[in-house]
Design a protein around this motif. Structure first.
Motif, mmCIF file in Angstrom:
data_model
loop_
_atom_site.group_PDB
_atom_site.id
_atom_site.type_symbol
_atom_site.label_atom_id
_atom_site.label_comp_id
_atom_site.label_asym_id
_atom_site.label_seq_id
_atom_site.Cartn_x
_atom_site.Cartn_y
_atom_site.Cartn_z
ATOM 1 N N ILE A 154 -110.014 52.953 -9.318
ATOM 2 C CA ILE A 154 -110.241 52.242 -8.054
ATOM 3 C C ILE A 154 -110.081 50.737 -8.212
ATOM 4 O O ILE A 154 -109.395 50.076 -7.419
ATOM 5 N N HIS A 155 -110.731 50.158 -9.232
ATOM 6 C CA HIS A 155 -110.681 48.709 -9.420
ATOM 7 C C HIS A 155 -109.260 48.247 -9.751
ATOM 8 O O HIS A 155 -108.790 47.221 -9.229
ATOM 9 N N GLU A 156 -108.572 49.003 -10.590
ATOM 10 C CA GLU A 156 -107.200 48.644 -10.948
ATOM 11 C C GLU A 156 -106.282 48.763 -9.734
ATOM 12 O O GLU A 156 -105.377 47.943 -9.530
ATOM 13 N N MET A 157 -106.540 49.771 -8.890
ATOM 14 C CA MET A 157 -105.700 49.954 -7.709
ATOM 15 C C MET A 157 -105.903 48.834 -6.695
ATOM 16 O O MET A 157 -104.963 48.427 -6.019
ATOM 17 N N GLU A 158 -107.133 48.318 -6.600
ATOM 18 C CA GLU A 158 -107.379 47.179 -5.713
ATOM 19 C C GLU A 158 -106.592 45.964 -6.194
ATOM 20 O O GLU A 158 -106.004 45.221 -5.392
ATOM 21 N N LYS A 161 -102.876 46.591 -5.505
ATOM 22 C CA LYS A 161 -102.536 46.470 -4.083
ATOM 23 C C LYS A 161 -102.399 45.006 -3.681
ATOM 24 O O LYS A 161 -101.475 44.627 -2.943
ATOM 25 N N SER A 162 -103.322 44.173 -4.173
ATOM 26 C CA SER A 162 -103.265 42.738 -3.895
ATOM 27 C C SER A 162 -101.973 42.136 -4.447
ATOM 28 O O SER A 162 -101.303 41.338 -3.766
ATOM 29 N N GLN A 163 -101.627 42.547 -5.680
ATOM 30 C CA GLN A 163 -100.390 42.037 -6.294
ATOM 31 C C GLN A 163 -99.169 42.497 -5.499
ATOM 32 O O GLN A 163 -98.220 41.734 -5.299
ATOM 33 N N PHE A 164 -99.195 43.740 -5.027
ATOM 34 C CA PHE A 164 -98.068 44.309 -4.271
ATOM 35 C C PHE A 164 -97.871 43.547 -2.959
ATOM 36 O O PHE A 164 -96.742 43.158 -2.608
ATOM 37 N N ILE A 165 -98.965 43.297 -2.240
ATOM 38 C CA ILE A 165 -98.876 42.595 -0.953
ATOM 39 C C ILE A 165 -98.393 41.164 -1.141
ATOM 40 O O ILE A 165 -97.505 40.686 -0.406
ATOM 41 N N ILE A 169 -94.977 39.512 0.376
ATOM 42 C CA ILE A 169 -94.954 38.303 1.217
ATOM 43 C C ILE A 169 -93.913 37.325 0.702
ATOM 44 O O ILE A 169 -93.171 36.706 1.485
ATOM 45 N N LYS A 170 -93.829 37.197 -0.633
ATOM 46 C CA LYS A 170 -92.834 36.298 -1.233
ATOM 47 C C LYS A 170 -91.409 36.756 -0.905
ATOM 48 O O LYS A 170 -90.470 35.963 -0.908
ATOM 49 N N ASN A 171 -91.246 38.060 -0.640
ATOM 50 C CA ASN A 171 -89.928 38.613 -0.275
ATOM 51 C C ASN A 171 -89.754 38.685 1.246
ATOM 52 O O ASN A 171 -88.893 39.432 1.740
ATOM 53 N N ASN A 172 -90.609 37.914 1.952
ATOM 54 C CA ASN A 172 -90.536 37.838 3.418
ATOM 55 C C ASN A 172 -90.795 39.173 4.112
ATOM 56 O O ASN A 172 -90.191 39.499 5.141
ATOM 57 N N ILE A 173 -91.688 39.973 3.513
ATOM 58 C CA ILE A 173 -92.089 41.249 4.111
ATOM 59 C C ILE A 173 -93.511 41.086 4.637
ATOM 60 O O ILE A 173 -94.386 40.558 3.950
ATOM 61 N N ASP A 174 -93.751 41.553 5.863
ATOM 62 C CA ASP A 174 -95.052 41.419 6.515
ATOM 63 C C ASP A 174 -96.160 42.036 5.659
ATOM 64 O O ASP A 174 -96.002 43.136 5.112
ATOM 65 N N ALA A 175 -97.289 41.333 5.540
ATOM 66 C CA ALA A 175 -98.404 41.774 4.688
ATOM 67 C C ALA A 175 -98.979 43.108 5.157
ATOM 68 O O ALA A 175 -99.307 43.977 4.345
ATOM 69 N N ASP A 176 -99.110 43.275 6.497
ATOM 70 C CA ASP A 176 -99.675 44.528 7.024
ATOM 71 C C ASP A 176 -98.748 45.705 6.719
ATOM 72 O O ASP A 176 -99.194 46.785 6.335
ATOM 73 N N LEU A 177 -97.429 45.471 6.878
ATOM 74 C CA LEU A 177 -96.461 46.529 6.559
ATOM 75 C C LEU A 177 -96.514 46.876 5.070
ATOM 76 O O LEU A 177 -96.502 48.060 4.699
ATOM 77 N N ALA A 178 -96.602 45.851 4.222
ATOM 78 C CA ALA A 178 -96.675 46.083 2.774
ATOM 79 C C ALA A 178 -97.928 46.885 2.414
ATOM 80 O O ALA A 178 -97.894 47.779 1.562
ATOM 81 N N SER A 179 -99.049 46.564 3.094
ATOM 82 C CA SER A 179 -100.311 47.283 2.838
ATOM 83 C C SER A 179 -100.191 48.750 3.226
ATOM 84 O O SER A 179 -100.627 49.645 2.486
ATOM 85 N N LYS A 180 -99.585 49.015 4.403
ATOM 86 C CA LYS A 180 -99.431 50.396 4.869
ATOM 87 C C LYS A 180 -98.504 51.188 3.931
ATOM 88 O O LYS A 180 -98.792 52.346 3.598
#
Length: 458
Positions: A154-158, A161-165, A169-180
């Motif tokens: 769980i902790h590693e996945m959190e 997920k933060s790193q992924f979002i 964002i740096k690749n101009n992809i919406d944060a909400d879309l990246a989270s979903k």
């Protein structure tokens, strides 16, 4: 065993047809091979033999090698129980919209990654590629993400997920879309299979399917040779007939130790498939026939093979029908075995005795004319017997093989089974759809009793 079947089939193809097959060069998208998968004609095919797998691959209706690879990855408890496999089938067959990965949350960078799996995450490698494409992960970082998803930390996945979002964002992809999309990846990653493994397994599956498609009799003869138990051989024989291939019973003048296919695409049953056959005798029969030509009679057989005969093996050869081309009266042959075997044993003893004496006197072992005269099989008084009945011949086959190879045990009784569901083997019974059974009414079963065991109570 699968590799042995492939190698032996390729060897036999060259022997029968003169064609050299390089199994590594076959077309993995051969339409005829894919048709075999579509029709679920996959008995004998690596990984695709079970009824459940046959039903699964047929429902996928594969059009490419990639579809078969996906089937290998999806036919596991996780994808099947989660509904992931069902979604794949629906998308593949146009019953559900193909999106990358979800109709409401998708991004164009995932299309080349998920194209071959109709927008679904099936393989672990796809998770890594998505992380690289969307969030700028390095290959090493993407592998760490894959491992974390597998461990469900769980902790590693959190943290991931933060790193992924942030990477998205740096690749101009919406944060909400990246989270979903991360949540979708995480859900399916738990069932993801290693694609490199799936491709390696499927390659063997398609290679065996290629051989069954283009050289069915040669391939199935080798599948038959790979089965040690009667139950396994019976299933292969059922598939041989299903594929319209003629199966010839063993013949003392045609059979080899193993089952072989001839130039007419027929399969000749081998001596090794007969119960209680001495391997030395089977080898002797083949070698003697190769050296001195076909056997001309039962007497001629004993004259040439007396050194290796034993009563049980000869009786089984007779029951199997191996001598039918010389004398179809099996009951008569069985009645004469004992006296022929006694003479064979006596001949071996006398040869050993006189051979030892000659060796002492001359230093050479040789058979005397006296032994030949004293042990002349043609002098035995032939016992004449009426032919066995059909029901007796059915029993002969069961004794020889553990099942009926040629004869139908229910012949003459078919009228007793009108209205009953045809189940030709025990495997059919095991695979019976129990939803078809009405348990409120009496059930009738018809068949042949092969064995009886008595148990006392009290």
């Amino acid at each position: 065993q699968t590799l042995d079947i492939i190698n032996n089939t390729i060897h036999d193809i060259y022997k029968v047809t003169g064609k050299e097959i390089n199994i590594e060069d076959i077309d993995l998208n051969d339409p005829e091979v894919l048709k075999l998968f579509k029709e679920a004609n996959t008995f004998g095919i690596f990984q695709f033999e079970s009824k459940a797998m046959q039903k699964f691959i047929s429902s996928i209706n594969p059009n490419t090698f990639e579809d078969v690879v996906a089937a290998t990855a999806l036919f596991r408890p996780g994808p099947l129980e989660s509904g992931m496999a069902e979604r794949f089938i629906k998308r593949k067959n146009g019953e559900e919209e193909v999106s990358f990965p979800d109709p409401d949350f998708q991004h164009e960078c995932l299309e080349p990654i998920l194209g071959n799996t109709y927008g679904l995450f099936v393989y672990q490698e796809q998770v890594m590629q998505a992380a690289q494409a969307m969030a700028g992960y390095t290959l090493g970082g993407a592998d760490l993400l894959r491992r974390a998803m597998g461990k469900k930390d769980i902790h590693e996945m959190e943290r991931q997920k933060s790193q992924f979002i942030n990477g998205a964002i740096k690749n101009n992809i919406d944060a909400d879309l990246a989270s979903k999309i991360f949540d979708i990846i995480e859900k399916f990653a738990g069932y993801g299979f290693n694609k490199s493994h799936s491709v390696a397994y499927t390659l063997l599956s398609v290679q065996t399917a290629y051989l069954k498609t283009h050289y069915p009799s040669i391939f199935l003869a080798n599948v038959l040779n790979g089965k040690d138990k009667p139950e396994g051989r019976e299933l292969v024989i059922e598939d041989i007939r299903k594929n319209g291939i003629k199966l010839l019973p063993p013949d003392i003048n045609l059979s080899q130790q193993k089952a072989v296919s001839n130039k007419n695409n027929e399969i000749i049953y081998g001596f090794s498939g007969i119960k209680s056959i001495n391997n030395n005798l089977a080898q002797k029969i083949c070698e003697e026939r190769e050296k001195n030509g076909p056997f001309t009679s039962f007497v001629n057989f004993y004259e040439r093979c007396y050194e290796d005969v034993e009563k049980r093996s000869i009786e089984q050869l007779i029951r199997s029908g191996a001598f039918n081309s010389l004398n179809p009266n099996q009951a008569e042959l069985l009645a004469n075995v004992e006296q022929f075997n006694k003479m064979a044993l006596e001949k071996r003893k006398q040869i050993q005795k006189t051979g030892n004496l000659n060796a002492k006197l001359t230093g050479k072992r040789k058979t005397t004319k006296k032994v030949e005269k004293n042990c002349d099989f043609s002098t035995l008084e032939w016992k004449v017997m009426p032919e066995a009945s059909e029901s007796e011949k059915v029993i002969y086959e069961i004794m020889a093989y553990g099942y009926n190879l040629i004869l139908d045990p229910l012949k003459g009784h078919i009228q007793d089974f009108n209205g009953l569901k045809a189940l030709s083997t025990l495997q059919d019974f095991k695979n019976l759809d129990t939803s078809e059974i009405n348990y409120s009414v009496p059930m009738a079963f018809g068949g042949i009793v092969q064995d009886v065991q008595s148990h006392s109570s009290g």
